[in-house]
Design an enzyme around this catalytic site. Structure first.
Site, PDB file in Angstrom:
ATOM      1  N   GLY A  63     -52.494  54.848 -52.723  1.00 38.66           N
ATOM      2  CA  GLY A  63     -52.387  54.702 -51.279  1.00 38.66           C
ATOM      3  C   GLY A  63     -51.017  55.036 -50.739  1.00 38.66           C
ATOM      4  O   GLY A  63     -50.891  55.475 -49.597  1.00 38.66           O
ATOM      5  N   MET A  64     -49.984  54.828 -51.539  1.00 44.91           N
ATOM      6  CA  MET A  64     -48.629  55.143 -51.093  1.00 44.91           C
ATOM      7  C   MET A  64     -48.405  56.653 -51.079  1.00 44.91           C
ATOM      8  O   MET A  64     -47.954  57.215 -50.089  1.00 44.91           O
ATOM      9  CB  MET A  64     -47.608  54.455 -52.000  1.00 44.91           C
ATOM     10  CG  MET A  64     -46.160  54.855 -51.732  1.00 44.91           C
ATOM     11  SD  MET A  64     -45.548  54.327 -50.121  1.00 44.91           S
ATOM     12  CE  MET A  64     -45.190  52.607 -50.461  1.00 44.91           C
ATOM     13  N   LYS A  66     -50.661  59.474 -51.486  1.00 43.07           N
ATOM     14  CA  LYS A  66     -52.049  59.927 -51.598  1.00 43.07           C
ATOM     15  C   LYS A  66     -52.177  61.327 -52.185  1.00 43.07           C
ATOM     16  O   LYS A  66     -53.080  61.597 -52.972  1.00 43.07           O
ATOM     17  CB  LYS A  66     -52.719  59.889 -50.221  1.00 43.07           C
ATOM     18  CG  LYS A  66     -53.000  58.488 -49.693  1.00 43.07           C
ATOM     19  CD  LYS A  66     -53.546  58.549 -48.270  1.00 43.07           C
ATOM     20  CE  LYS A  66     -53.868  57.166 -47.730  1.00 43.07           C
ATOM     21  NZ  LYS A  66     -55.099  56.610 -48.318  1.00 43.07           N
ATOM     22  N   MET A 113     -57.201  53.254 -43.089  1.00 44.77           N
ATOM     23  CA  MET A 113     -56.856  54.669 -43.179  1.00 44.77           C
ATOM     24  C   MET A 113     -58.095  55.553 -43.341  1.00 44.77           C
ATOM     25  O   MET A 113     -58.215  56.585 -42.687  1.00 44.77           O
ATOM     26  CB  MET A 113     -55.888  54.909 -44.343  1.00 44.77           C
ATOM     27  CG  MET A 113     -54.612  54.065 -44.295  1.00 44.77           C
ATOM     28  SD  MET A 113     -53.603  54.354 -42.827  1.00 44.77           S
ATOM     29  CE  MET A 113     -52.918  55.960 -43.214  1.00 44.77           C
ATOM     30  N   SER A 175     -62.748  50.409 -51.438  1.00 47.91           N
ATOM     31  CA  SER A 175     -62.078  50.465 -50.139  1.00 47.91           C
ATOM     32  C   SER A 175     -63.037  49.978 -49.058  1.00 47.91           C
ATOM     33  O   SER A 175     -64.198  50.384 -49.033  1.00 47.91           O
ATOM     34  CB  SER A 175     -61.637  51.891 -49.817  1.00 47.91           C
ATOM     35  OG  SER A 175     -61.227  51.979 -48.464  1.00 47.91           O
ATOM     36  N   GLY A 297     -50.930  41.671 -53.620  1.00 47.89           N
ATOM     37  CA  GLY A 297     -50.061  40.585 -53.178  1.00 47.89           C
ATOM     38  C   GLY A 297     -48.903  40.260 -54.094  1.00 47.89           C
ATOM     39  O   GLY A 297     -48.389  39.143 -54.061  1.00 47.89           O
TER      40      GLY A 297
END
Length: 339
Positions: A63-64, A66, A113, A175, A297
């Protein structure tokens, strides 16, 4: 010090604009003297997972990056591996803006996203172009306009294209931002998908004389029975790993905060306990037969150690990395070496 200054500037910006600026800046400075601004040396802490040996147990979650544009920069920061993606067979813009929200008081992030990415062919070019030998996992998904019933075809297309360029492949069916995607976690759809992926993996391994492990990324919003069913399917289909967890649709611990009512998946500190509980339950169900990569987390070394204690063999960070910076990598590795 540099990260604190950069963070202060970027936290004044729209979150998605800040994200693009960060990835673009890292892409430009990778493999240059400017990596001294964020690079660091991490003490070795080798860990073996899925038949692979990683230099340390801390990875960057999907996700950071992609499209795999800044892999070498993340290597300079000391990550033991980088998971790029989620990538789909065809490029797609993702959901409408705005779709990324900070919950700073809770150290959380909400995103919807929708698998925005430039497509698997573009990612492969970037994987070939990287200059470092960092372990790269590729997180794959289905295009939004592909019916769920045909979703496995998209996963197989992506597998075929990234196989030779990935240390491992992560199958994302968790997702919350692609309609119907999470239905692939249940019943016949799950078993059919995992069976098709395993068959494809063995075909590609024979064709290329190289075995690339496959992991399944699951959601945190699962009952004990659902976790048990997923574990049984993973064992039955001889998957190599599990990644737990993705973002949550719950809003525990953030009610009343600005942006808390935005739709999408919640990550960061509010997810910490829920993801750890899922890891613990999944570990019980897998009985040591399949390793778990813990994510969700992790905002401190203590959070990471809790994931290891729950049954994870390796961890990944994303939201905690945004709030804490590269120092979090070193803190986790140092704590891991002492445990």
């Amino acid at each position: 010090m540099f990260y604190k200054i950069a963070q202060k500037v970027m936290f004044q910006m729209d979150p998605e604009r800040a994200h693009h600026l960060a990835i673009g800046s890292l892409k430009m400075t990778a493999n240059s003297p400017l990596t001294c601004l964020y690079g660091q040396t991490i003490a070795p802490a080798p860990v073996s997972v899925m038949g692979l040996t990683f230099p340390n147990p801390v990875g960057l979650a999907a996700g950071m990056d992609k499209d795999g544009e800044s892999i070498d920069a993340f290597h300079a920061m000391g990550f033991g591996h980088v998971e790029v993606g989620t990538v789909t067979p065809r490029p797609q813009p993702g959901n409408d803006l705005p779709r990324l929200f900070r919950l700073k008081p809770a150290k959380g992030i909400i995103n919807r996203m929708g698998f925005n990415n430039k497509g698997v062919d573009n990612l492969v070019k970037n994987l070939i172009a990287k200059k470092t030998n960092i372990m790269v996992g590729v997180n794959i998904g289905k295009n939004k306009d592909t019916p769920v019933e045909q979703g496995k075809d998209d996963y197989l297309i992506c597998m075929d294209k990234v196989y030779l360029h990935a240390a491992y492949i992560a199958v994302n069916i968790s997702s919350p931002n692609t309609p119907g995607l999470r239905s692939l976690q249940y019943g016949d759809l799950l078993d059919e998908l995992l069976s098709a992926i395993k068959t494809k993996q063995l075909e590609l391994a024979e064709k290329h004389k190289k075995y690339v492990p496959i992991a399944l990324k699951i959601a945190p919003d699962l009952t004990i029975e659902e976790i048990e069913n997923i574990a049984q399917a993973l064992i039955k289909n001889k998957f190599d790993g599990a990644i737990a967890t993705n973002t949550t649709l719950t809003r525990d611990g953030v009610s009343g905060l600005a942006n808390a009512n935005e739709s999408g998946g919640l990550s960061g500190k509010p997810l910490t306990e829920l993801s750890t509980k899922v890891i613990k339950q999944l570990a019980i169900c897998l009985k040591g037969q399949i390793p778990i990569i813990g994510v969700g987390g992790i905002n401190s070394a203590e959070d990471a150690l809790a994931k290891f204690d729950a049954g994870a063999t390796m961890v990944q960070i994303y939201s905690g990395f945004i709030y804490q910076g590269p120092k979090l990598i070193k803190e986790i590795v140092n704590a891991y070496r002492l445990k």
